[in-house]
Design a protein around this motif. Structure first.
Motif, PDB file in Angstrom:
ATOM      1  N   SER A 152       1.033  -1.061   0.026  1.00 37.57           N
ATOM      2  CA  SER A 152      -0.159  -0.278   0.065  1.00 37.57           C
ATOM      3  C   SER A 152       1.035   1.039   0.007  1.00 37.57           C
ATOM      4  O   SER A 152       0.515   2.133  -0.856  1.00 37.57           O
ATOM      5  CB  SER A 152      -0.863  -0.136   1.398  1.00 37.57           C
ATOM      6  OG  SER A 152      -2.171  -0.998   1.457  1.00 37.57           O
ATOM      7  N   LEU A 153       1.421   0.961   0.592  1.00 34.34           N
ATOM      8  CA  LEU A 153       3.198   2.601   0.701  1.00 34.34           C
ATOM      9  C   LEU A 153       3.686   2.549   0.085  1.00 34.34           C
ATOM     10  O   LEU A 153       3.669   3.945  -0.866  1.00 34.34           O
ATOM     11  CB  LEU A 153       3.672   2.265   1.944  1.00 34.34           C
ATOM     12  CG  LEU A 153       4.698   3.703   2.444  1.00 34.34           C
ATOM     13  CD1 LEU A 153       3.680   4.556   3.237  1.00 34.34           C
ATOM     14  CD2 LEU A 153       5.756   3.156   3.368  1.00 34.34           C
ATOM     15  N   MET A 154       3.754   1.781  -0.868  1.00 22.91           N
ATOM     16  CA  MET A 154       4.330   1.828  -2.259  1.00 22.91           C
ATOM     17  C   MET A 154       4.049   2.758  -3.530  1.00 22.91           C
ATOM     18  O   MET A 154       4.311   3.416  -4.226  1.00 22.91           O
ATOM     19  CB  MET A 154       5.405   0.201  -2.905  1.00 22.91           C
ATOM     20  CG  MET A 154       5.735  -0.199  -2.065  1.00 22.91           C
ATOM     21  SD  MET A 154       7.869   0.269  -2.754  1.00 22.91           S
ATOM     22  CE  MET A 154       7.665   0.200  -3.700  1.00 22.91           C
ATOM     23  N   THR A 155       2.582   1.758  -3.480  1.00 18.50           N
ATOM     24  CA  THR A 155       1.680   2.352  -4.634  1.00 18.50           C
ATOM     25  C   THR A 155       1.612   3.793  -4.107  1.00 18.50           C
ATOM     26  O   THR A 155       1.399   4.530  -4.845  1.00 18.50           O
ATOM     27  CB  THR A 155       0.434   1.526  -4.433  1.00 18.50           C
ATOM     28  OG1 THR A 155       0.610  -0.077  -4.251  1.00 18.50           O
ATOM     29  CG2 THR A 155      -1.032   1.105  -5.616  1.00 18.50           C
ATOM     30  N   MET A 156       0.811   4.037  -3.174  1.00 21.21           N
ATOM     31  CA  MET A 156       0.620   5.739  -2.702  1.00 21.21           C
ATOM     32  C   MET A 156       1.715   6.392  -2.987  1.00 21.21           C
ATOM     33  O   MET A 156       1.351   7.507  -3.628  1.00 21.21           O
ATOM     34  CB  MET A 156      -0.027   5.523  -1.046  1.00 21.21           C
ATOM     35  CG  MET A 156      -0.818   6.675  -0.858  1.00 21.21           C
ATOM     36  SD  MET A 156       0.900   8.274  -0.342  1.00 21.21           S
ATOM     37  CE  MET A 156       1.296   7.159   1.432  1.00 21.21           C
ATOM     38  N   LEU A 157       2.661   6.256  -2.841  1.00 21.84           N
ATOM     39  CA  LEU A 157       4.236   6.986  -2.920  1.00 21.84           C
ATOM     40  C   LEU A 157       3.865   7.240  -4.645  1.00 21.84           C
ATOM     41  O   LEU A 157       4.262   7.832  -4.859  1.00 21.84           O
ATOM     42  CB  LEU A 157       5.409   5.824  -2.114  1.00 21.84           C
ATOM     43  CG  LEU A 157       5.382   6.367  -0.851  1.00 21.84           C
ATOM     44  CD1 LEU A 157       6.877   5.973   0.560  1.00 21.84           C
ATOM     45  CD2 LEU A 157       5.366   8.168  -0.022  1.00 21.84           C
TER      46      LEU A 157
END
Ligand SMILES: Nc1ncnc2c1ncn2[C@@H]1O[C@H](COP(=O)(O)OP(=O)(O)OP(=O)(O)O)[C@@H](O)[C@H]1O
Ligand SMILES: [Mg+2]
Lengths: 311, 257
Positions: free
Chosen positions: B179-184
């Protein structure tokens, strides 16, 4: 035998990968009885229970709850039992009262009924003083009580308990036993799993011993004890030289061979009346003995004899 | 003494589950971090740090950054949904839900409706922070509500997607890092913080295809023109398509568990 059974398990099997965790298990539970699933770690107790309570799909086999197939009539079957899992199945982030309210509502109680039932259960399980605290502050015993309380919201006729007393101190454990007995007095049927033999002995009307996913034996605790032999007479012969003599003089008195472990002798007794002639024979032969005891078989013997365990 | 139960229905069960999620959040206010603290922090940080460099001043930068941070916050709020579902599935509570005679879909539905509240809070926080920093869009309040709703719808559509990831993944940690990767990636490789023209050619191509760019552009256009534009309609269609495609997939993945 037309009476409806509380639970009917037939040919239940479950594989995880290549490992057969539950292997063709069948048994029945009569209404009103406490039925125990006894087995060592990894025997497949939880897996069996999860299949019975529709949490896990069986590979093959069938479960009926009060005559209703758990697959074909899942929702109806689910409405007839309460479940307390091996691992806490309450919401740790919210309070005891909120847990009871939410699970009451999910069980279909009206808001008013849910409030009332919540208050009743908090009182019944002595949780009133901590009703609004977060569960993080709860002791293991309180959590377990709340867990059970949640399972009893609808006063189900059948209750599944997976290791209800694991991790509880002796006092809390005894309280839990009393609670379970109380449920049975009120007419509930209880199916519980346990690794504790004293618990099975104290609570269960009938037991199924499971090992490596297989059903090894079903019977009342008394029947199972009978299986591993009846009462035993155990004593130690004081003089090593006299052991052989003792075995010889006792041979005519006993029906099964005398077992000898070092200087200790074990004799199976079919009847307690055998005791007098045996002791008389020993006395006549002037054999000194010590540490004499008459042992009733325990479920420990059953457990050790019938199960191999994981290791 | 029997207990009177109603044949509980999906709506009732779902609202109970949404209420449960709300209670959980109330007891753990840190769950509001990503919808309250994060947008405020980002708005202040980006505004005052980069405003001068990118737009020649904070005031001039606000029309760019407010929609940018708004959508970034939606992304991160939506991504929380996935890890929340994974955590629930891994806890014993879920066994209890499954063993109850209730609507099977309620826990998932409750989560996704509960998410709407988080998204609303995130939207209000982002826009209010912008306002306090001096952001004064020239369109009427009605259009502000419109872009707020568009952002919330986008966030909600994305939470179905993240919920699917949560359901398919094996561990909560996997979901979180994904989720963090996608968000960034999605928020930085877009026009959220910088004009597209300032990017290198390959990045420009990526950013142009990034749906986040499309959503932000639509919002900026509404705020600039005070009218419903073609690109806004496109966003609406895009959001609804995500829901139409992913809702059944998510439900399927949920059933499989
Ligand atoms: N989801 C799963 N995937 C793979 N293997 C599993 C799974 N669940 C259980 N097992 C395996 O199945 C076996 C039986 O597990 P189960 O939990 O039913 O035992 P148990 O009798 O309840 O043991 P315990 O007394 O420790 O609770 C174990 O070897 C366990 O590792
Ligand atoms: Mg177990």
């Amino acid at each position: 035998m037309t009476a409806i059974k509380a639970v009917e398990v037939s040919h239940l099997t479950k594989k995880f990968g290549h490992q057969t965790v539950v292997n063709d298990i069948s048994f029945d539970v009569q209404p009103g009885e406490v039925f125990g699933l006894l087995g060592p770690n990894g025997a497949g107790k939880t897996t069996t229970l999860r299949m019975m309570t529709t949490l896990l799909k069986a590979d093959t086999g069938q479960v009926k709850i009060f005559g209703h197939d758990t697959i074909k009539e899942g929702r109806l079957a689910r409405s007839m039992f309460g479940l307390t899992g091996q691992y806490a199945s309450v919401d740790a982030d919210i309070s005891a009262r909120e847990n009871l309210m939410i699970f009451s509502r999910l069980n279909g109680l009206s808001r008013q009924a849910a409030k009332q039932r919540t208050a009743e259960l908090l009182a019944e399980f002595s949780l009133e003083h901590a009703a609004d605290d977060p569960l993080k502050n709860f002791s293991g015993g309180m959590r377990r009580r709340l867990d059970l309380a949640v399972s009893l919201i609808t006063r189900p006729a059948l209750i599944f308990l997976d290791e209800p007393t694991t991790g509880l101190d002796p006092r809390t454990r005894t309280q839990m036993w009393e609670t379970i007995r109380q449920l049975v007095r009120q007419g509930s049927t209880v199916l519980l799993t346990t690794q504790y033999l004293d618990e099975a002995d104290a609570l269960a009307d009938r037991l199924a011993v499971i090992d490596h996913g297989k059903l090894v034996k079903v019977g009342t605790p008394a029947e199972l004890k009978q299986q591993v032999g009846g009462t035993k007479l155990v004593f130690t012969v004081s003089e090593r030289a006299q052991v052989a003599t003792a075995v010889r003089v006792l041979a005519p008195q006993v029906t099964t061979a005398v077992q000898q472990i070092g200087q200790q002798l074990q004799i199976s007794l079919n009847q307690l009346s055998q005791l007098a002639p045996i002791l008389a024979a020993i006395n006549q032969a002037k054999i000194e003995i010590s540490q004499l005891s008459v042992q009733e078989p325990s479920l420990d013997d059953v457990f050790m004899t019938l199960t191999v365990g994981k290791n | 003494m029997t207990i009177q139960t109603h044949n509980s229905n999906v709506l009732m069960n779902t609202s109970t589950m949404a209420y449960r999620n709300l209670l959980k959040t109330m007891h753990n206010p840190d769950q509001f971090m990503d919808v309250i603290v994060q947008p405020v922090m980002f708005m202040l940080m980006f505004g005052y740090l980069f405003g001068g460099a990118i737009a020649g001043g904070v005031q001039a930068y606000l029309p760019t950054i407010v929609p940018g941070i708004l959508i970034q916050t939606m992304l991160s709020a939506a991504s929380g949904s996935g890890s929340q579902i994974r955590e629930d599935l891994d806890s014993g509570v879920f066994d209890r839900f499954k063993s109850l005679p209730m609507a099977h879909i309620a826990p998932l539905a409750g989560q996704l409706f509960g998410d709407v509240l988080r998204l609303i809070i995130a939207t209000i926080t982002s826009l209010t922070t912008g306002y306090f920093m001096g952001w004064r869009p020239e369109v009427g309040f009605g259009w502000i509500v419109v872009i707020g709703l568009l952002a919330i719808l986008t966030g909600w559509a994305l939470s179905w997607l993240f919920a699917l990831v949560g359901l398919l993944a094996k561990h909560a940690e996997t979901v979180q890092s994904f989720s963090l990767m996608t968000m960034l990636v999605l928020s930085f490789m877009s026009n959220a913080f910088v004009p597209l023209k300032s990017l290198t050619k390959p990045l420009q191509v990526i950013a142009r295809f990034n749906p986040v760019t499309g959503v932000i552009t639509a919002i900026r256009q509404i705020l600039a023109t005070g009218s419903w534009t073609q690109s806004a309609l496109l966003v609406l269609v895009f959001d609804l398509s995500i829901v139409v495609v992913f809702a059944p997939l998510t439900v399927w993945a949920y059933d499989r568990n």
